[in-house]
Scaffold this motif. Structure first.
Motif, PDB file in Angstrom:
ATOM      1  N   GLU A 188      24.111  57.947  38.230  1.00 52.43           N
ATOM      2  CA  GLU A 188      24.991  57.644  39.358  1.00 52.43           C
ATOM      3  C   GLU A 188      24.805  56.204  39.823  1.00 52.43           C
ATOM      4  OE1 GLU A 188      28.013  58.058  41.919  1.00 52.43           O
ATOM      5  OE2 GLU A 188      27.384  59.542  40.427  1.00 52.43           O
ATOM      6  N   GLU A 189      23.583  55.753  39.829  1.00 51.74           N
ATOM      7  CA  GLU A 189      23.306  54.367  40.228  1.00 51.74           C
ATOM      8  C   GLU A 189      23.931  53.379  39.245  1.00 51.74           C
ATOM      9  OE1 GLU A 189      19.463  51.370  40.698  1.00 51.74           O
ATOM     10  OE2 GLU A 189      19.162  53.543  40.664  1.00 51.74           O
ATOM     11  N   ILE A 190      23.802  53.664  37.955  1.00 54.25           N
ATOM     12  CA  ILE A 190      24.396  52.803  36.937  1.00 54.25           C
ATOM     13  C   ILE A 190      25.913  52.798  37.065  1.00 54.25           C
ATOM     14  CG2 ILE A 190      24.770  52.502  34.456  1.00 54.25           C
ATOM     15  CD1 ILE A 190      21.968  53.712  34.037  1.00 54.25           C
ATOM     16  N   PHE A 191      26.481  53.976  37.319  1.00 57.50           N
ATOM     17  CA  PHE A 191      27.932  54.074  37.468  1.00 57.50           C
ATOM     18  C   PHE A 191      28.409  53.237  38.654  1.00 57.50           C
ATOM     19  CE2 PHE A 191      31.671  56.396  39.213  1.00 57.50           C
ATOM     20  CZ  PHE A 191      32.542  56.158  38.162  1.00 57.50           C
ATOM     21  N   ARG A 192      27.699  53.324  39.779  1.00 59.30           N
ATOM     22  CA  ARG A 192      28.084  52.526  40.957  1.00 59.30           C
ATOM     23  C   ARG A 192      27.989  51.036  40.650  1.00 59.30           C
ATOM     24  NH1 ARG A 192      25.130  56.501  43.925  1.00 59.30           N
ATOM     25  NH2 ARG A 192      23.328  55.096  43.969  1.00 59.30           N
ATOM     26  N   ARG A 193      26.984  50.643  39.928  1.00 63.58           N
ATOM     27  CA  ARG A 193      26.817  49.229  39.553  1.00 63.58           C
ATOM     28  C   ARG A 193      27.986  48.757  38.694  1.00 63.58           C
ATOM     29  NH1 ARG A 193      22.411  47.558  35.175  1.00 63.58           N
ATOM     30  NH2 ARG A 193      23.140  45.444  34.717  1.00 63.58           N
ATOM     31  N   ALA A 194      28.393  49.585  37.745  1.00 68.12           N
ATOM     32  CA  ALA A 194      29.503  49.228  36.872  1.00 68.12           C
ATOM     33  C   ALA A 194      30.808  49.101  37.660  1.00 68.12           C
ATOM     34  CB  ALA A 194      29.658  50.266  35.768  1.00 68.12           C
ATOM     35  N   ILE A 195      31.041  50.028  38.573  1.00 71.06           N
ATOM     36  CA  ILE A 195      32.263  49.980  39.379  1.00 71.06           C
ATOM     37  C   ILE A 195      32.255  48.757  40.297  1.00 71.06           C
ATOM     38  CG2 ILE A 195      33.612  51.163  41.157  1.00 71.06           C
ATOM     39  CD1 ILE A 195      33.768  52.340  38.265  1.00 71.06           C
ATOM     40  N   ALA A 196      31.096  48.419  40.836  1.00 70.39           N
ATOM     41  CA  ALA A 196      30.993  47.217  41.671  1.00 70.39           C
ATOM     42  C   ALA A 196      31.319  45.971  40.847  1.00 70.39           C
ATOM     43  CB  ALA A 196      29.597  47.106  42.265  1.00 70.39           C
ATOM     44  N   LEU A 197      30.861  45.948  39.591  1.00 71.55           N
ATOM     45  CA  LEU A 197      31.184  44.832  38.706  1.00 71.55           C
ATOM     46  C   LEU A 197      32.683  44.797  38.422  1.00 71.55           C
ATOM     47  CD1 LEU A 197      30.486  42.511  36.756  1.00 71.55           C
ATOM     48  CD2 LEU A 197      30.045  44.255  35.006  1.00 71.55           C
ATOM     49  N   ARG A 198      33.259  45.955  38.163  1.00 70.34           N
ATOM     50  CA  ARG A 198      34.697  46.025  37.897  1.00 70.34           C
ATOM     51  C   ARG A 198      35.506  45.438  39.044  1.00 70.34           C
ATOM     52  NH1 ARG A 198      37.626  51.797  37.817  1.00 70.34           N
ATOM     53  NH2 ARG A 198      37.196  51.539  40.049  1.00 70.34           N
ATOM     54  N   GLU A 199      35.162  45.830  40.267  1.00 72.66           N
ATOM     55  CA  GLU A 199      35.904  45.340  41.424  1.00 72.66           C
ATOM     56  C   GLU A 199      35.679  43.853  41.645  1.00 72.66           C
ATOM     57  OE1 GLU A 199      38.248  47.389  42.807  1.00 72.66           O
ATOM     58  OE2 GLU A 199      37.523  48.424  41.009  1.00 72.66           O
ATOM     59  N   ALA A 200      34.478  43.381  41.346  1.00 73.15           N
ATOM     60  CA  ALA A 200      34.196  41.945  41.467  1.00 73.15           C
ATOM     61  C   ALA A 200      35.026  41.153  40.458  1.00 73.15           C
ATOM     62  CB  ALA A 200      32.711  41.678  41.251  1.00 73.15           C
ATOM     63  N   ILE A 201      35.119  41.656  39.227  1.00 71.55           N
ATOM     64  CA  ILE A 201      35.919  40.973  38.211  1.00 71.55           C
ATOM     65  C   ILE A 201      37.380  40.926  38.630  1.00 71.55           C
ATOM     66  CG2 ILE A 201      36.757  41.094  35.828  1.00 71.55           C
ATOM     67  CD1 ILE A 201      34.071  42.364  35.067  1.00 71.55           C
ATOM     68  N   HIS A 202      37.881  42.042  39.164  1.00 74.44           N
ATOM     69  CA  HIS A 202      39.290  42.050  39.585  1.00 74.44           C
ATOM     70  C   HIS A 202      39.513  41.094  40.753  1.00 74.44           C
ATOM     71  CE1 HIS A 202      43.202  43.416  41.067  1.00 74.44           C
ATOM     72  NE2 HIS A 202      43.392  43.840  39.829  1.00 74.44           N
ATOM     73  N   ASP A 203      38.597  41.038  41.678  1.00 78.08           N
ATOM     74  CA  ASP A 203      38.718  40.123  42.815  1.00 78.08           C
ATOM     75  C   ASP A 203      38.753  38.676  42.325  1.00 78.08           C
ATOM     76  OD1 ASP A 203      37.591  38.203  44.856  1.00 78.08           O
ATOM     77  OD2 ASP A 203      37.728  39.967  46.137  1.00 78.08           O
ATOM     78  N   VAL A 204      37.808  38.323  41.451  1.00 74.50           N
ATOM     79  CA  VAL A 204      37.708  36.937  40.987  1.00 74.50           C
ATOM     80  C   VAL A 204      38.931  36.543  40.158  1.00 74.50           C
ATOM     81  CG1 VAL A 204      36.422  35.369  39.484  1.00 74.50           C
ATOM     82  CG2 VAL A 204      35.187  36.878  41.060  1.00 74.50           C
ATOM     83  N   PHE A 205      39.301  37.367  39.190  1.00 70.04           N
ATOM     84  CA  PHE A 205      40.426  37.004  38.325  1.00 70.04           C
ATOM     85  C   PHE A 205      41.771  37.215  39.010  1.00 70.04           C
ATOM     86  CE2 PHE A 205      37.062  37.150  35.222  1.00 70.04           C
ATOM     87  CZ  PHE A 205      37.414  36.164  34.328  1.00 70.04           C
ATOM     88  N   GLY A 206      41.846  38.197  39.906  1.00 69.93           N
ATOM     89  CA  GLY A 206      43.066  38.361  40.689  1.00 69.93           C
ATOM     90  C   GLY A 206      43.301  37.159  41.577  1.00 69.93           C
ATOM     91  N   SER A 207      42.235  36.637  42.161  1.00 74.15           N
ATOM     92  CA  SER A 207      42.349  35.433  42.982  1.00 74.15           C
ATOM     93  C   SER A 207      42.758  34.247  42.129  1.00 74.15           C
ATOM     94  CB  SER A 207      41.004  35.139  43.672  1.00 74.15           C
ATOM     95  OG  SER A 207      40.663  36.172  44.577  1.00 74.15           O
ATOM     96  N   LEU A 208      42.195  34.165  40.932  1.00 72.04           N
ATOM     97  CA  LEU A 208      42.558  33.083  40.014  1.00 72.04           C
ATOM     98  C   LEU A 208      44.040  33.150  39.667  1.00 72.04           C
ATOM     99  CD1 LEU A 208      41.256  30.744  38.406  1.00 72.04           C
ATOM    100  CD2 LEU A 208      40.930  32.342  36.523  1.00 72.04           C
ATOM    101  N   ALA A 209      44.540  34.361  39.425  1.00 73.41           N
ATOM    102  CA  ALA A 209      45.957  34.529  39.091  1.00 73.41           C
ATOM    103  C   ALA A 209      46.856  34.151  40.258  1.00 73.41           C
ATOM    104  CB  ALA A 209      46.217  35.977  38.676  1.00 73.41           C
ATOM    105  N   ARG A 210      46.368  34.374  41.476  1.00 74.10           N
ATOM    106  CA  ARG A 210      47.155  34.036  42.668  1.00 74.10           C
ATOM    107  C   ARG A 210      46.905  32.604  43.123  1.00 74.10           C
ATOM    108  NH1 ARG A 210      45.629  39.475  43.828  1.00 74.10           N
ATOM    109  NH2 ARG A 210      43.706  38.711  44.807  1.00 74.10           N
TER     110      ARG A 210
END
Length: 202
Positions: free
Chosen positions: A68-90
């Motif tokens: 569960e801890e690993i899963f939460r870490r992966a999801i946090a990374l996923r959201e961070a990647i979307h935030d960073v690249f989504g901001s780049l796209a905008r």
């Protein structure tokens, strides 16, 4: 592999961006997250070509208590990647928290990078005995490397209404607008047709 994971599209052109696309319709009120647990996470890694099916089956048979801890870490990374690249796209700056999260995982991934030699010369790859660590490190390395190497204008958000998918536009004239022409592109055509029909009938 679960049917839902096996059916997910890989349209972004880069594993890290495809990982963010495991959430559908981010711009809609009723969005959908296709990764529900640790098993889904690892099977998506197989779907993306980052993990070996046999290694995933063996890992899922072994419960360590940290899934569960690993899963939460992966999801946090996923959201961070979307935030960073989504901001780049905008064309706007990413949040400090997202960039910090991605930077931490990218830095950690560098300790797992090894030099290798192949038919085309030297390169590098991520090495980890644990399947989940291999997946997270591979995605973080891919995301960080993209930020350092990709032309910013190549990163785009799908123009589809409320889609939210990210992709790398590798078209020669940077004209790609949709995550998938057969999906969001076709939906847009239908909406335009209906709008013209209503205008003509009015």
């Amino acid at each position: 592999m679960p049917e839902t994971i096996g059916g997910l599209q890989l349209v972004a052109g880069e594993p890290a961006l495809d990982f963010t696309n495991t959430v559908s319709w981010r711009g809609a009120e009723q969005w959908e997250d296709w990764l529900e647990d640790f098993g889904d996470l690892l099977w998506w890694g197989v779907r993306a070509g980052l993990l070996d099916p046999g290694a995933v089956r063996a890992r899922l048979k072994r419960v360590t208590g940290v899934e569960e801890e690993i899963f939460r870490r992966a999801i946090a990374l996923r959201e961070a990647i979307h935030d960073v690249f989504g901001s780049l796209a905008r064309r706007s700056p990413p949040s400090d928290a997202a960039l910090t999260r991605l930077s931490e995982e990218w830095t950690r991934a560098q300790s797992r990078r090894r030099l290798v030699v192949g038919e085309e010369g030297f390169g590098s790859r991520i090495v980890a005995e644990e399947a989940s660590e291999l997946l997270i490190s591979s995605l973080a390395a891919n995301a960080g490397d993209l930020l350092l190497s990709m032309e910013p204008a190549r990163v785009k958000l799908c123009a589809g209404h409320e889609c939210g998918f990210l992709y790398a536009d590798t078209s020669r004239n940077r004209s790609r607008r949709w995550c998938d022409m057969a999906d969001c592109g076709n939906r847009a055509k239908v909406r335009r047709f209906r709008a013209r029909s209503r205008a003509d009938s009015g």
